[in-house]
Design a protein around this motif. Structure first.
Motif, short mmCIF file in Angstrom:
data_model
loop_
_atom_site.label_atom_id
_atom_site.label_comp_id
_atom_site.label_asym_id
_atom_site.label_seq_id
_atom_site.Cartn_x
_atom_site.Cartn_y
_atom_site.Cartn_z
N ARG A 72 42.88 -24.78 -21.10
CA ARG A 72 41.45 -24.46 -21.11
C ARG A 72 41.22 -23.04 -20.59
N LEU A 73 41.94 -22.68 -19.52
CA LEU A 73 41.79 -21.34 -18.96
C LEU A 73 42.30 -20.27 -19.94
N ARG A 74 43.41 -20.57 -20.60
CA ARG A 74 43.99 -19.61 -21.56
C ARG A 74 43.04 -19.37 -22.72
N ASP A 84 40.55 -30.46 -10.39
CA ASP A 84 41.32 -29.49 -11.17
C ASP A 84 41.60 -28.23 -10.35
N ARG A 85 40.61 -27.79 -9.56
CA ARG A 85 40.84 -26.61 -8.72
C ARG A 85 41.90 -26.90 -7.66
N HIS A 127 51.85 -37.56 -15.37
CA HIS A 127 50.41 -37.39 -15.43
C HIS A 127 50.01 -36.01 -14.90
N VAL A 128 50.69 -35.55 -13.84
CA VAL A 128 50.43 -34.21 -13.31
C VAL A 128 50.73 -33.14 -14.36
N SER A 137 48.76 -29.02 -18.10
CA SER A 137 48.71 -28.49 -19.46
C SER A 137 47.27 -28.38 -19.94
N ARG A 138 46.46 -29.41 -19.62
CA ARG A 138 45.06 -29.38 -20.04
C ARG A 138 44.29 -28.27 -19.34
#
Length: 291
Positions: free
Chosen positions: A282-284, A244-245, A271-272, A277-278
């Motif tokens: 999560r960060l938002r 993810d990073r 898929h990217v 979006s996921r």
């Protein structure tokens, strides 16, 4: 607001009292507002004596009460004259003072053995001062602090003369019998009594032309919120897994397109898009919790 020109006194068209008013056995006052102050005092005594014997709410009671108001409007004008230098319209001050006069009439008793003028003026002045206290502040503060400002001003004058220097917070607190925190609160609240426009030119010692204060005020840094968000996001990004990073670095650090990221990871562009979006969702969500 009732005034001398609007208070009804129930008279006949010929200018004489109606038969009902004649039964009250009172002086015939044709124009109460034009009666000389000395005569008004004597006539008021007669009307007060009669007012106490009448039932409140009756037509006769209203006639006597209204006549008393007209007879003593000169007291309101006298008291209002003390405030002629205020910014408010004199008509408004007189109207407010008349409320004080009416309160004094309703509470006065001849048995007090004091002149009505002596009794009424404090009511009138108090009503006017209350009007200034409630309407003159540029910023609304609690009434307790409005009254504390007045007490502090008096205390400063008294102590300055007594001590020969400007009193300290501790000296003011001891003089007024309150905590130092209350003194500080009162001083801060006093700043809300008057307010100047930021568009007014500022006078200074420079050779430049006077400019308004608004030209000298700073504006919020547009990048400040971004910097705050970056600092808040750092620990959240560190909590992501390595893939993810890496996706975040490629998309927002290296500015790669979703297609280029898909080729690098061996997955489809769709898929990217879902992965991004996921991750950003999560960060938002974490950022909103921090705020």
């Amino acid at each position: 607001m009732s005034t001398a020109s609007t208070i009804p006194t129930e008279r006949t068209s010929a200018g004489t009292q109606s038969p009902r008013m004649a039964e009250l056995d009172l002086p015939d006052v044709q124009n109460p507002g034009e009666v000389a102050p000395k005569d008004a005092r004597e006539i008021s005594k007669v009307f007060f004596a009669r007012l106490n014997s009448l039932e409140e709410g009756t037509h006769e009671y209203q006639y006597v009460r209204n006549t008393l108001i007209e007879l003593n409007l000169a007291l309101v004008k006298y008291a209002a004259g003390r405030f002629r230098n205020r910014a408010e319209q004199m008509e408004d001050i007189v109207q407010v003072g008349t409320i004080g006069l009416i309160k004094a009439i309703d509470r006065f008793e001849l048995s007090r053995e004091v002149e009505f003028a002596t009794f009424a003026v404090p009511y009138i002045v108090g009503e006017i001062k209350r009007f200034f206290r409630d309407t003159s502040w540029a910023v609304h503060v609690p009434r307790r602090l409005q009254e504390l400002r007045i007490d502090l001003a008096k205390a400063v004058d008294e102590l300055s003369q007594k001590l020969d220097h400007a009193p300290t917070t501790a000296e003011l607190a001891e003089h007024l019998g309150i905590d130092e925190e209350e003194v500080i609160e009162g001083v801060v609240a006093s700043n809300g009594y008057t307010a100047g426009s930021i568009d007014m030119p500022m006078d200074d010692a420079s050779d430049h032309a006077a400019v308004p204060l608004s030209d000298r005020l700073g504006a919020p840094d547009a990048d400040l919120e971004i910097a705050e968000n970056v600092q808040a996001l750092k620990p959240m990004i560190e909590g992501l897994d390595e893939r993810d990073r890496r996706i975040l670095q490629m998309r927002f650090g290296d500015e790669m397109t979703q297609s280029e990221i898909g080729e690098a990871l061996g997955v489809s562009q769709m898929h990217v898009s879902r992965l991004l979006s996921r991750i950003t969702g999560r960060l938002r969500e974490g950022l909103l919790l921090v705020e």
